[in-house]
Design a protein around this motif. Sequence first.
Motif, PDB file in Angstrom:
ATOM      1  N   ASN A   1       2.612  11.928  11.712  1.00 38.26           N
ATOM      2  CA  ASN A   1       2.393  11.933  10.264  1.00 38.26           C
ATOM      3  C   ASN A   1       1.670  13.223   9.866  1.00 38.26           C
ATOM      4  N   ASP A   2       2.318  14.029   9.038  1.00 35.86           N
ATOM      5  CA  ASP A   2       1.758  15.334   8.670  1.00 35.86           C
ATOM      6  C   ASP A   2       0.384  15.208   8.018  1.00 35.86           C
ATOM      7  N   HIS A   3       0.230  14.236   7.126  1.00 34.04           N
ATOM      8  CA  HIS A   3      -1.040  14.089   6.405  1.00 34.04           C
ATOM      9  C   HIS A   3      -2.183  13.810   7.365  1.00 34.04           C
ATOM     10  N   TYR A   4      -1.987  12.862   8.268  1.00 28.61           N
ATOM     11  CA  TYR A   4      -3.073  12.482   9.180  1.00 28.61           C
ATOM     12  C   TYR A   4      -3.356  13.582  10.199  1.00 28.61           C
ATOM     13  N   ARG A   5      -2.293  14.222  10.668  1.00 30.91           N
ATOM     14  CA  ARG A   5      -2.495  15.320  11.622  1.00 30.91           C
ATOM     15  C   ARG A   5      -3.274  16.457  10.970  1.00 30.91           C
ATOM     16  N   GLN A   6      -2.901  16.810   9.750  1.00 24.88           N
ATOM     17  CA  GLN A   6      -3.586  17.897   9.050  1.00 24.88           C
ATOM     18  C   GLN A   6      -5.018  17.513   8.687  1.00 24.88           C
ATOM     19  N   PHE A   7      -5.229  16.231   8.391  1.00 26.71           N
ATOM     20  CA  PHE A   7      -6.588  15.771   8.086  1.00 26.71           C
ATOM     21  C   PHE A   7      -7.504  15.986   9.285  1.00 26.71           C
ATOM     22  N   ILE A   8      -7.062  15.543  10.476  1.00 27.89           N
ATOM     23  CA  ILE A   8      -7.881  15.709  11.677  1.00 27.89           C
ATOM     24  C   ILE A   8      -8.092  17.190  11.976  1.00 27.89           C
ATOM     25  N   ALA A   9      -7.029  17.978  11.838  1.00 27.61           N
ATOM     26  CA  ALA A   9      -7.125  19.413  12.128  1.00 27.61           C
ATOM     27  C   ALA A   9      -8.156  20.100  11.231  1.00 27.61           C
ATOM     28  N   LYS A  10      -8.114  19.777   9.942  1.00 27.27           N
ATOM     29  CA  LYS A  10      -9.053  20.370   9.002  1.00 27.27           C
ATOM     30  C   LYS A  10     -10.475  19.858   9.218  1.00 27.27           C
ATOM     31  N   GLU A  11     -10.593  18.557   9.430  1.00 24.43           N
ATOM     32  CA  GLU A  11     -11.902  17.924   9.590  1.00 24.43           C
ATOM     33  C   GLU A  11     -12.651  18.471  10.802  1.00 24.43           C
ATOM     34  N   HIS A  12     -11.890  18.825  11.856  1.00 21.94           N
ATOM     35  CA  HIS A  12     -12.519  19.237  13.110  1.00 21.94           C
ATOM     36  C   HIS A  12     -12.219  20.689  13.481  1.00 21.94           C
ATOM     37  N   ASN A  13     -11.631  21.414  12.540  1.00 24.55           N
ATOM     38  CA  ASN A  13     -11.390  22.846  12.732  1.00 24.55           C
ATOM     39  C   ASN A  13     -10.605  23.106  14.027  1.00 24.55           C
ATOM     40  N   ILE A  14      -9.491  22.387  14.179  1.00 22.49           N
ATOM     41  CA  ILE A  14      -8.680  22.498  15.388  1.00 22.49           C
ATOM     42  C   ILE A  14      -7.706  23.661  15.259  1.00 22.49           C
ATOM     43  N   ALA A  15      -7.598  24.449  16.295  1.00 21.61           N
ATOM     44  CA  ALA A  15      -6.686  25.593  16.293  1.00 21.61           C
ATOM     45  C   ALA A  15      -5.242  25.121  16.119  1.00 21.61           C
ATOM     46  N   PRO A  16      -4.430  25.851  15.363  1.00 14.51           N
ATOM     47  CA  PRO A  16      -3.038  25.437  15.112  1.00 14.51           C
ATOM     48  C   PRO A  16      -2.241  25.174  16.386  1.00 14.51           C
ATOM     49  N   GLU A  17      -2.496  25.964  17.428  1.00 15.23           N
ATOM     50  CA  GLU A  17      -1.746  25.781  18.660  1.00 15.23           C
ATOM     51  C   GLU A  17      -2.118  24.489  19.403  1.00 15.23           C
ATOM     52  N   ASN A  18      -3.180  23.826  18.945  1.00 10.06           N
ATOM     53  CA  ASN A  18      -3.592  22.564  19.561  1.00 10.06           C
ATOM     54  C   ASN A  18      -3.265  21.359  18.678  1.00 10.06           C
ATOM     55  N   CYS A  19      -2.389  21.561  17.705  1.00  8.03           N
ATOM     56  CA  CYS A  19      -1.931  20.470  16.845  1.00  8.03           C
ATOM     57  C   CYS A  19      -0.478  20.160  17.190  1.00  8.03           C
ATOM     58  N   PHE A  20      -0.212  18.929  17.559  1.00  7.64           N
ATOM     59  CA  PHE A  20       1.101  18.542  18.060  1.00  7.64           C
ATOM     60  C   PHE A  20       1.647  17.363  17.246  1.00  7.64           C
ATOM     61  N   LYS A  21       2.973  17.291  17.184  1.00  3.58           N
ATOM     62  CA  LYS A  21       3.607  16.195  16.438  1.00  3.58           C
ATOM     63  C   LYS A  21       3.831  14.955  17.292  1.00  3.58           C
ATOM     64  N   SER A  22       3.645  15.073  18.599  1.00  2.00           N
ATOM     65  CA  SER A  22       3.834  13.917  19.475  1.00  2.00           C
ATOM     66  C   SER A  22       2.960  14.068  20.713  1.00  2.00           C
ATOM     67  N   TRP A  23       2.675  12.935  21.350  1.00  2.00           N
ATOM     68  CA  TRP A  23       1.831  12.974  22.540  1.00  2.00           C
ATOM     69  C   TRP A  23       2.488  13.738  23.680  1.00  2.00           C
ATOM     70  N   ASP A  24       3.845  13.670  23.782  1.00  2.03           N
ATOM     71  CA  ASP A  24       4.501  14.349  24.890  1.00  2.03           C
ATOM     72  C   ASP A  24       4.482  15.868  24.723  1.00  2.03           C
ATOM     73  N   GLU A  25       4.396  16.349  23.480  1.00  2.00           N
ATOM     74  CA  GLU A  25       4.179  17.787  23.283  1.00  2.00           C
ATOM     75  C   GLU A  25       2.807  18.178  23.823  1.00  2.00           C
TER      76      GLU A  25
END
Length: 419
Positions: free
Chosen positions: A39-63
């Motif tokens: 889910n784009d919204h939830y993934r982006q929320f966590i990324a923004k909330e915790h300042n996660i680098a873009p390369e560490n944001c994945f659309k699935s667990w297997d990625e």
Amino acid sequence: MSKVVTIAILGAGARGRGYASFAKQFPDRLKVVAVAEPNDHYRQFIAKEHNIAPENCFKSWDEFTAKAKMCDAVAICTQDSMHEAPAIACAELGYHILLEKPMAPTAEACQRIVAAVKKAGVMFAVCHVLRYTKYTAALRQIISSGEIGDIVSIQHLEPVGYWHQAHSFVRGLWRNEAESSFMLLAKSCHDVDWLRGVMGKKCVAVSSFGSLKHFRKEEKPSGAADRCTDCPASVESNCPYSALKIYFRDRFCKGHKLWPVNVLVPDPDARKLEKALKEGEYGRCVYACDNDVVDNQVVNMLFEDGSTVSMTMTAFNFHSGRKTRIFGTRGEIDTDSTIITIKNFLDNTTREVDTETLNDGGILSGHGGGDFGLMNNFVQAVAENDPSLILTGIDETLESHLMVFAAEKSRREGNVCKL
């Protein structure tokens, strides 16, 4: 703390976001460094909330697991049927694992996870948060003191709540066994594990009865539509399970925009919520859904010393704390998950312990503070390399899951199942 623990969140729904919030409260103890969420919204929320680098944001667990190990631990909060594969993959990569309950929807899958974790030698905690409350700690201290003697029997009530059943187990993600798991596993493996912990001994046999009594098409009121927004006002206003009542009148109109309202639509406003009820799954009539999980169930358990437990799970109550009565050889305990009342047979005295005063009401205060307690212990266990801080060991976790599977087998087949 000897170090700041790093963690990846696999599944950023309500549970994943909740566990991640520990890092915001205690940045000197935990840091979220990766997220996997479709889910784009939830993934982006966590990324923004915790300042996660873009390369560490994945659309699935297997990625995520396709990459080399990048942190100390993972919190696996995917859907029930999506626990086994990421858990095994993460164990093989050497991650310490926090796994949302239930472990998996079949006994065989649970056993495969346990085997993988033991082979990898990583720490492993299933989110049986009820074990981590200050209430449970106080209760277990009273029992271990011998004040009520030896436990002979327990009565335990799991009051799911009429609107919670409608939200999660009739309209929601846990409504259908094929898509998630059966009701006892999805909702009450918490309780079976907690009862196993309170008893402190092995269960040897179980029996169970239960049914989908009410939330089915045969109970649909005359004149009701398949969606609450299309229902005649005379019918809708008389239905306690109406989506308009549960989400709009009882919550949104009173300023409540968090769970369960934000499950329908993130950051809800009146227009978006109305659209979700008109078009989405949560606007369906509770008598016209594809649900098949039970709405009431009783489970009887026999333990190795002859002591017994009876547990009732029901949808038909106000959503409230679990209620438990414990009968011992020297006294009894009556508790509502907050107030513990102890009655002593020897001197006929009664005393109370108010465990509400033990909770700080702070972050992760859900489940009576158990969410915080779980994260506190897991993070410290990883930081200090001390698995004893995980209150439910892997073998006992598997045991309590097998109790749940045996109870469901008994319900379906109408017999007593031995463990």
